[in-house]
Design an enzyme around this catalytic site. Structure first.
Site, mmCIF file in Angstrom:
data_model
loop_
_atom_site.group_PDB
_atom_site.id
_atom_site.type_symbol
_atom_site.label_atom_id
_atom_site.label_comp_id
_atom_site.label_asym_id
_atom_site.label_seq_id
_atom_site.Cartn_x
_atom_site.Cartn_y
_atom_site.Cartn_z
ATOM 1 N N MET A 1 0.827 -1.211 0.000
ATOM 2 C CA MET A 1 0.000 0.000 0.000
ATOM 3 C C MET A 1 0.861 1.261 0.000
ATOM 4 S SD MET A 1 -3.226 -0.837 -0.059
ATOM 5 C CE MET A 1 -4.152 0.548 0.578
ATOM 6 N N LEU B 1 2.277 1.233 7.951
ATOM 7 C CA LEU B 1 3.017 0.091 8.491
ATOM 8 C C LEU B 1 2.073 -1.069 8.783
ATOM 9 C CD1 LEU B 1 5.144 2.419 10.688
ATOM 10 C CD2 LEU B 1 6.067 0.986 8.834
ATOM 11 N N THR C 1 -3.492 0.250 9.635
ATOM 12 C CA THR C 1 -4.646 -0.239 10.398
ATOM 13 C C THR C 1 -4.131 -0.838 11.700
ATOM 14 O OG1 THR C 1 -5.809 -0.761 8.348
ATOM 15 C CG2 THR C 1 -6.673 -1.749 10.374
ATOM 16 N N LYS D 1 -12.434 2.130 11.041
ATOM 17 C CA LYS D 1 -11.743 1.198 10.131
ATOM 18 C C LYS D 1 -11.928 -0.246 10.602
ATOM 19 C CE LYS D 1 -8.954 -0.983 7.454
ATOM 20 N NZ LYS D 1 -8.254 -0.954 6.211
ATOM 21 N N LYS E 1 -5.004 -10.203 11.300
ATOM 22 C CA LYS E 1 -4.588 -9.152 12.257
ATOM 23 C C LYS E 1 -5.746 -8.223 12.581
ATOM 24 C CE LYS E 1 -3.068 -5.596 10.448
ATOM 25 N NZ LYS E 1 -3.577 -4.301 9.952
HETATM 26 N N1 LIG Z 1 -3.088 -4.481 1.341
HETATM 27 C C1 LIG Z 1 -4.292 -3.940 1.401
HETATM 28 O O1 LIG Z 1 -5.170 -4.186 0.542
HETATM 29 C C2 LIG Z 1 -4.650 -2.979 2.522
HETATM 30 C C3 LIG Z 1 -5.772 -2.183 2.365
HETATM 31 C C4 LIG Z 1 -6.106 -1.258 3.379
HETATM 32 C C5 LIG Z 1 -5.326 -1.176 4.520
HETATM 33 N N2 LIG Z 1 -4.243 -2.000 4.655
HETATM 34 C C6 LIG Z 1 -3.449 -1.865 5.882
HETATM 35 O O2 LIG Z 1 -2.321 -1.056 5.559
HETATM 36 C C7 LIG Z 1 -1.174 -1.477 6.310
HETATM 37 C C8 LIG Z 1 -0.049 -1.862 5.352
HETATM 38 O O3 LIG Z 1 -0.523 -2.886 4.506
HETATM 39 P P1 LIG Z 1 0.364 -3.446 3.276
HETATM 40 O O4 LIG Z 1 -0.537 -4.287 2.458
HETATM 41 O O5 LIG Z 1 1.106 -2.337 2.653
HETATM 42 O O6 LIG Z 1 1.375 -4.389 4.088
HETATM 43 P P2 LIG Z 1 2.842 -4.879 3.660
HETATM 44 O O7 LIG Z 1 2.962 -4.943 2.184
HETATM 45 O O8 LIG Z 1 3.088 -6.106 4.448
HETATM 46 O O9 LIG Z 1 3.799 -3.700 4.176
HETATM 47 C C9 LIG Z 1 3.982 -3.532 5.557
HETATM 48 C C10 LIG Z 1 4.996 -2.428 5.795
HETATM 49 O O10 LIG Z 1 5.311 -2.421 7.203
HETATM 50 C C11 LIG Z 1 6.734 -2.577 7.351
HETATM 51 N N3 LIG Z 1 7.030 -3.273 8.584
HETATM 52 C C12 LIG Z 1 6.509 -4.446 9.035
HETATM 53 N N4 LIG Z 1 7.006 -4.764 10.245
HETATM 54 C C13 LIG Z 1 7.865 -3.760 10.562
HETATM 55 C C14 LIG Z 1 8.683 -3.507 11.691
HETATM 56 N N5 LIG Z 1 8.722 -4.343 12.764
HETATM 57 N N6 LIG Z 1 9.443 -2.396 11.695
HETATM 58 C C15 LIG Z 1 9.415 -1.535 10.636
HETATM 59 N N7 LIG Z 1 8.654 -1.722 9.536
HETATM 60 C C16 LIG Z 1 7.892 -2.819 9.509
HETATM 61 C C17 LIG Z 1 7.161 -3.328 6.120
HETATM 62 O O11 LIG Z 1 8.560 -3.201 5.931
HETATM 63 P P3 LIG Z 1 9.363 -4.251 4.962
HETATM 64 O O12 LIG Z 1 9.139 -3.767 3.578
HETATM 65 O O13 LIG Z 1 10.742 -4.169 5.430
HETATM 66 O O14 LIG Z 1 8.745 -5.607 5.222
HETATM 67 C C18 LIG Z 1 6.333 -2.634 5.060
HETATM 68 O O15 LIG Z 1 6.868 -1.382 4.739
HETATM 69 C C19 LIG Z 1 -1.665 -2.624 7.197
HETATM 70 O O16 LIG Z 1 -2.018 -2.106 8.456
HETATM 71 C C20 LIG Z 1 -2.895 -3.143 6.454
HETATM 72 O O17 LIG Z 1 -3.805 -3.791 7.313
HETATM 73 C C21 LIG Z 1 -3.877 -2.887 3.670
#
Ligand SMILES: NC(=O)c1ccc[n+]([C@@H]2O[C@H](COP(=O)([O-])OP(=O)(O)OC[C@H]3O[C@@H](n4cnc5c(N)ncnc54)[C@H](OP(=O)(O)O)[C@@H]3O)[C@@H](O)[C@H]2O)c1
Length: 282
Positions: free
Chosen positions: A33, A86, A114, A184, A245
């Protein structure tokens, strides 16, 4: 890239009233995202500094003019606006602990992750004087992040960051701090539960000898239409692990036996955790 920035440097409020003045934005969290959201801010001419735990995910944006920071503190030091996207509460709290000491008074911090209202409160409790936190989690997946069509659920006053949020989607004001994070959880858990229900309806249809296509088409004409759309979506990538989660955040907030069962469904097969949520209906 230099040309783009200079061409925006003299921009101000446009005739339609939208402020196009570039801001110094720090964006932390370039996952599925965060990356397309940061791309939209860069393409709008904002001065973008990036930090991601896995540094290489910033490469394409750095090649197009963004600045890479080595640490969260370095990223936010000169920022007018900080955006975080994140994975979960642990990630948000860990990054906050690194960046908060470097936030300067006047900085607006938008957390789009989220994480639920309890974590938003824990983040807010860490803030130095003069720094504002806006919880702004989003509905919509990677496809809508790329086109700037997210539904942004905002807690707190978004007026000072309207130019940033308008580039990412449409803001729904939810109330004071934490209200966006709370709504949310309500909306995403209703959506996840709906997809799980569609999955069970399809299982029942199969057990009764009905064609899947017939069941999907008729379910889609009824009150579960939106859930059928999400269960059959192809442009989304919301991994089952993130859905689990979000369900866990909900079930720790209220007694929700249906969602507790959904959590069991989502976590039953570790091989599916990295798949898009639609996998549960396949
Ligand atoms: N995907 C969807 O369709 C969607 C839609 C709406 C909302 N969301 C929400 O948006 C958020 C991000 O989703 P996403 O799909 O982008 O997830 P993602 O692709 O798994 O990305 C997660 C991000 O968090 C970082 N991260 C994870 N653990 C960490 C830590 N301990 N310290 C520092 N950085 C850390 C990751 O870094 P690395 O790159 O190093 O792993 C990455 O930048 C979540 O809360 C999710 O629920 C997602």
């Amino acid at each position: 890239m230099l040309d783009i920035r200079l061409s925006h440097a003299s921009a101000g409020p446009s005739v339609d009233g939208m402020d196009t003045t570039p801001q110094k934005i720090a964006f932390l969290g370039l996952g599925s995202m965060g990356l397309p959201m940061a791309r939209r801010l860069l393409d709008a001419g904002h001065l973008l500094t990036l930090w991601n735990r896995t540094a290489s995910k910033a490469d394409a944006l750095v090649a197009d003019g963004a600045v890479r920071a080595a640490t969260p503190a370095e990223a936010v030091r000169d920022a007018d606006v900080v955006v975080t996207m994140l994975a979960d509460p642990a990630a948000a709290l860990a990054v906050a602990d690194e960046m908060v000491p470097a936030l300067r008074p006047g900085t607006q911090w938008i957390d789009t992750s989220t994480v639920g209202p309890d974590t938003v409160a824990a983040l807010a409790a860490r803030l130095p004087a003069g720094v504002t936190l806006i919880d702004a989690p989003v509905m919509g997946s990677v496809d809508r992040a790329a086109t700037g069509e997210l539904m942004i659920l905002a807690g707190g006053d978004t007026a000072p960051v309207a130019a940033v949020l308008d580039r990412l989607g449409t803001v729904t004001p939810c109330g004071g701090p934490g209200a966006g994070a709370a709504l949310k959880l309500v909306l995403i858990n209703a959506a996840i539960g709906g997809v799980a229900l569609v999955a069970e309806a399809l299982t029942l249809a199969g057990a009764l000898g009905l064609p899947r296509e017939l069941a999907l088409r008729t379910l889609g004409a009824g009150p579960l239409a939106g859930a059928v759309g999400r269960a059959t979506a192809t442009g989304s990538y919301f991994p089952v692990a993130l859905a689990a989660k979000d369900v866990a955040l909900a079930t720790s907030s209220a007694k929700l036996p249906v969602l507790e069962a959904v959590h069991g469904l989502l976590t039953a097969d570790p091989a599916l955790l990295a798949e898009d949520l639609a996998v549960v209906a396949r």
